[in-house]
Scaffold this active site. Structure first.
Site, mmCIF file in Angstrom:
data_model
loop_
_atom_site.group_PDB
_atom_site.id
_atom_site.type_symbol
_atom_site.label_atom_id
_atom_site.label_comp_id
_atom_site.label_asym_id
_atom_site.label_seq_id
_atom_site.Cartn_x
_atom_site.Cartn_y
_atom_site.Cartn_z
ATOM 1 N N ARG A 260 0.860 -1.172 0.000
ATOM 2 C CA ARG A 260 0.000 0.000 0.000
ATOM 3 C C ARG A 260 0.900 1.228 0.000
ATOM 4 O O ARG A 260 1.487 1.565 1.018
ATOM 5 C CB ARG A 260 -0.861 -0.030 1.268
ATOM 6 C CG ARG A 260 -2.002 0.963 1.297
ATOM 7 C CD ARG A 260 -2.598 1.029 2.686
ATOM 8 N NE ARG A 260 -1.762 1.866 3.540
ATOM 9 C CZ ARG A 260 -1.666 1.738 4.851
ATOM 10 N NH1 ARG A 260 -2.355 0.827 5.490
ATOM 11 N NH2 ARG A 260 -0.889 2.537 5.555
ATOM 12 N N HIS A 264 -3.701 4.428 4.638
ATOM 13 C CA HIS A 264 -4.818 3.481 4.686
ATOM 14 C C HIS A 264 -6.065 4.125 4.074
ATOM 15 O O HIS A 264 -6.722 3.553 3.227
ATOM 16 C CB HIS A 264 -5.085 3.058 6.125
ATOM 17 C CG HIS A 264 -6.363 2.313 6.298
ATOM 18 N ND1 HIS A 264 -6.542 1.046 5.818
ATOM 19 C CD2 HIS A 264 -7.533 2.672 6.867
ATOM 20 C CE1 HIS A 264 -7.778 0.648 6.095
ATOM 21 N NE2 HIS A 264 -8.393 1.616 6.723
ATOM 22 N N TYR A 273 3.992 5.586 11.425
ATOM 23 C CA TYR A 273 4.256 4.218 11.865
ATOM 24 C C TYR A 273 5.098 3.384 10.917
ATOM 25 O O TYR A 273 5.343 2.237 11.171
ATOM 26 C CB TYR A 273 2.937 3.494 12.183
ATOM 27 C CG TYR A 273 1.904 3.531 11.064
ATOM 28 C CD1 TYR A 273 1.999 2.661 9.986
ATOM 29 C CD2 TYR A 273 0.849 4.432 11.105
ATOM 30 C CE1 TYR A 273 1.078 2.690 8.965
ATOM 31 C CE2 TYR A 273 -0.093 4.469 10.081
ATOM 32 C CZ TYR A 273 0.017 3.599 9.022
ATOM 33 O OH TYR A 273 -0.902 3.626 8.016
#
Lengths: 366, 468
Positions: A260, A264, A273
């Protein structure tokens, strides 16, 4: 990353690949694909247009025109490869990120935006496109797909269902239940897992200690890992899995190993993160660049073709923007229209009460 | 024509964002989707792409300013002909295409007038104004009208229209002629009463001009929470700094604490020569080879031991349920000065840690705080706090409780002072302890016992073994 999660496994994970990140066409003993030049150019066009749709939608969200958007950036090949493997009779059950599959199912891109703009609950007819509505709940669509596949079985039809889900969803009870039902009933369904390495902010090693495709063996059906950024391999592997399902050989699982590249959703900030190095290493495996390199090297397409596709993509983006902004807001009374197919006394009563309420304002209903 | 771009909600329900950096300036040409600005929300830093093509007419917000969602941030002159469009430019197209599908929606005036207040931009007219009801008396319009549907519930459908359209006008208390009705929610009224604030003197900044908790706090403590005026104005050597981030959180926490918990502070001067010796000896032990041993470690240990002897100091006043919640675990807070300001992360379950583990936890906590990486979870759930004011070279202070806690220990600098030992004046290592406690929970006797015991343990660290 794969080294961590393969702990306890006997052999390193295998990866089906037909086109390397450098654009070299390679052979695989179990999977092969023979496409015409036109088909190859078509896949390139799909990849570029789907990415452009996604970019425009992200921009529209940033401009306040959409409430939210889940970007597919980096996953174009997994979606276009598998989406182009489907026949018209096959039925697809997406998550909320399958914009590329929607494109292959001929869903008008502007219809994808309606739910994210808050003007409808999914803008297309699932039966018309054999493409179910987007599912926000994680993994529940795998059960729907298995149920649908069991229906295909009972109809004696020659088609298959495909369920899309992500690496995070494999930790859901629903998905594991779907695996069991599909296995026990030998349902004609393909479980297509796009392992994009991140379940929002949870890395893959928090989901599993073995490569995901090996889970299938425990449920009693075959699993395979494919290079999710290789559109040819995704097409070949999904075609075979669907053919197996249609011919009564039961379910199978495909783990499309991809990444990805974006957040998100537009509400997420991945820099909090994950490290930039990881992103950089996956940029080198871009799904579009390798097809472009292959087409150019093999003389199937030239710069004028690529330019024409880019121009088509920009026009598609402009058109999508224009039609998104023009989408009408729903009328308040419309919420009663699709509750029941048949007349319903309670809904009729509520409809009248609400109409009277709206009518009590000086400027009337709005 | 001039088009304005309003600050969007880029993250599902955010209400404000800060302008971090402009990528364009007035006079620049911009294209659709060209990045024009970076903003920071509570969730993320994001780049905003331009929804218009044209020339930047005006940047309507400076970098560093925090703005509400919906406020225009940039104006762009486009080639389009002048027409009545909303600032986000969707009305014309939408109406043209959807004319036969939906009734035309009258757009609100593009330039809504702001209500001037003492400082700042002024109050935006609320977009959630109640729509006028048919036949409703003017007074009833302002008052919350009884929901029509509810009023009609007992009657079977079809609903008789007159019953629906005539909500009972609520009686509005007639105040003195010319008196301004103050809008404030009950908890805010209670707060104002507690703090002795006359609500009639407060300018409300909430919806419909209502008075918020912040307004009341601002009225009592204008110094603690200066009014929002981000532009640095040079005027007689004054500087105005926008209150935000850690500063804002600190101010709110301190005001909340200072005005809810009655504070008492006690002081004790302690000879910590033995503690300093103990620190030296601990450092030579292999168990402590990997961790930092400082006097703070032993102060922390002494407080943990004392908190177990007197559990009431490790408790919370629950105003709502009228209970004192005694914690049988200690999440030990350490006040830390960081580049972003004062934060108080805590060591979870510090009571259960061995001394080397406590040392490691304190070291990690301080390092994380200094590098600005402390997560919100690490700052919540504290039960008692130590503030090491000694590092700033002072002896003592009167610390303010971390909200929700009932004791805080300030630990001053350690220095050589003349001290009487066995009738002789000798140089000793001496430091001052200051303990503030919540007098609702902790009486003078209990507070004194706690402070005395902590002092005794630092004078003779062996007592930690005896009592620990």
């Amino acid at each position: 990353m794969t080294a961590d999660v393969s702990r306890g496994a006997q052999s390193p994970p295998e990866l089906v690949q037909l086109l390397t990140p450098e654009g070299e066409r390679i052979e695989h003993p179990d999977y092969d694909i023979d496409l015409t030049a036109e088909e190859l150019r078509g896949l390139y066009r799909d990849l570029v247009l789907v990415r452009r749709i996604d970019l425009e939608a992200v921009a529209l969200q940033r401009q306040g025109e959409l409430g939210l958007w889940a970007s597919l950036l980096g996953q174009e090949a997994a979606q276009v490869g598998s989406g182009r493997a489907l026949t018209d009779a096959d039925m697809a059950f997406p998550t909320y990120r399958e914009h590329g599959v929607a494109w292959c199912r001929k869903v008008d891109p502007v219809q994808l935006l309606g739910m994210f703009r808050g003007v409808n609950h999914g803008g297309w007819d699932p039966v018309e496109h054999n493409f179910h509505l987007y599912t926000i709940v994680i993994g529940s669509q795998t059960l729907h797909a298995v149920g649908y596949a069991m229906g295909i079985q009972r109809d004696g039809a020659e088609s298959a269902a495909i369920a899309y889900f992500g690496d995070g969803a494999t930790s859901q009870g629903d998905v594991n239940e779907a695996f069991i039902w599909a296995s026990v009933f030998n349902a004609p369904v393909v479980f297509f897992c796009q392992n994009n390495q991140w379940a929002i902010s949870e890395p893959l090693e928090k989901q599993t200690r073995i490569p995901l495709y090996r889970r299938a063996a425990g449920f009693g059906f075959p699993g395979v890992r494919v290079d999710g950024n290789d559109v040819l391999a995704c097409l070949a592997v999904t075609r075979k899995a669907l053919a197996d399902a249609r011919s009564g050989q039961g379910p199978s699982m495909i783990e499309a190993f991809t990444y990805r590249m974006g957040a998100h959703t537009t509400s997420d900030d991945p820099t909090r993160y994950r490290v930039a190095d990881e992103l950089e290493s996956w940029k080198l495996k871009d799904p579009i660049e390798r097809v472009k390199a292959y087409l150019a090297k093999s003389g199937i397409a030239d710069q004028s073709y690529f330019d024409a596709i880019d121009a088509e993509a920009d026009e598609l983006g402009r058109d999508l923007r224009r039609r998104c902004l023009a989408m009408p807001d729903p009328q308040p009374m419309a919420m009663f229209d699709h509750v029941y197919a048949e007349p319903h006394a309670l809904v009729a009563e509520e409809r009248e009460q609400y109409a009277a309420y709206l009518n009590s304002f000086e400027e009337g209903a709005r | 024509m001039r088009r304005e771009f309003k600050l969007p909600d880029v993250g599902e329900g955010l209400t404000e964002a800060e302008i971090v950096r402009w990528h364009v300036k007035a006079g620049d040409a911009v294209k659709i989707n060209q990045t024009i600005v970076e903003i920071e929300t509570a969730k993320a830093v994001v780049e905003l792409p331009s929804p218009f093509e044209g020339v930047v007419a005006e940047l309507m917000a400076e970098e560093g300013r925090t703005l509400d969602v919906g406020v225009p941030i940039i104006a762009v002159d486009t080639d389009e002909p002048d027409e009545a469009v909303t600032s986000n430019g969707t009305a014309t197209a939408r109406e043209a295409l959807a004319d036969d599908m939906v009734p035309t929606i009258p757009e609100p005036p593009a330039k809504a007038e702001r209500t001037p207040v003492l400082v700042g931009y002024g109050v935006m007219p609320s977009s959630s104004k109640r729509r006028p009801r048919k036949g409703a008396p003017a007074a009833a319009q302002a008052a919350p009208a009884a929901p029509a549907v509810q009023a009609a519930r007992p009657a079977p459908a079809p609903v008789p229209a007159p019953a629906v359209r005539a909500p009972a006008p609520r009686t509005v208390e007639a105040g003195p002629v010319g008196a301004v009705t103050v809008l404030a929610k009950p908890p805010v009224r209670k707060l104002a009463k507690d703090l002795g604030v006359d609500l009639a003197t407060v300018v409300g900044t909430g919806p419909h001009g209502s008075i918020t908790r912040d307004d009341v706090h601002a009225a009592v403590a204008p110094a603690a929470a200066p009014a929002f005026a981000p532009q640095a104005v040079v005027s007689g050597g004054e500087e105005r700094i926008p209150v935000k981030g850690v500063r804002k959180a600190t101010a709110q926490a301190m005001v909340a604490s200072a005005f809810t918990a009655p504070h008492v502070t006690e002081f004790l001067q302690v000879d910590v020569t033995e503690t300093m010796e103990a620190v030296k000896r601990l450092r030579t032990l292999p168990d402590f080879a990997e961790v930092k041993v400082s006097p703070l470690l032993l102060v922390a240990k002494a407080l943990l031991v004392a908190a177990r002897r007197y559990p009431m100091v490790n408790s919370t006043w629950d105003e709502q349920s009228q209970e004192i919640v005694v914690k049988h675990y200690v999440n030990l807070g350490i006040a830390a000065a960081t580049p972003r300001g004062l934060i108080v992360p805590n060591v979870k379950n510090a009571h259960a840690l061995s001394l080397p583990d406590l040392a490691a936890a304190l070291g990690a906590l301080v390092e994380t705080a200094r590098s600005g990486r402390t997560q919100p979870a690490e700052m919540s759930g504290g039960t008692i706090t130590i503030t090491n004011v000694g590092v700033f070279g002072v002896d003592a202070g009167t610390p303010i409780l971390n909200p929700g806690e009932s004791a805080i220990l300030a630990f001053g600098q350690i220095r050589d002072l003349p001290w009487v030992v066995d009738g002789q004046i000798v140089p000793r290592k001496v430091c001052t302890l200051a303990l503030s406690f919540d007098h609702r929970i902790v009486d003078g006797e209990l507070g004194s016992l706690l402070l005395r015991d902590v002092g005794a343990m630092l004078e003779d660290p062996l007592r930690m073994l005896a009592w620990g």
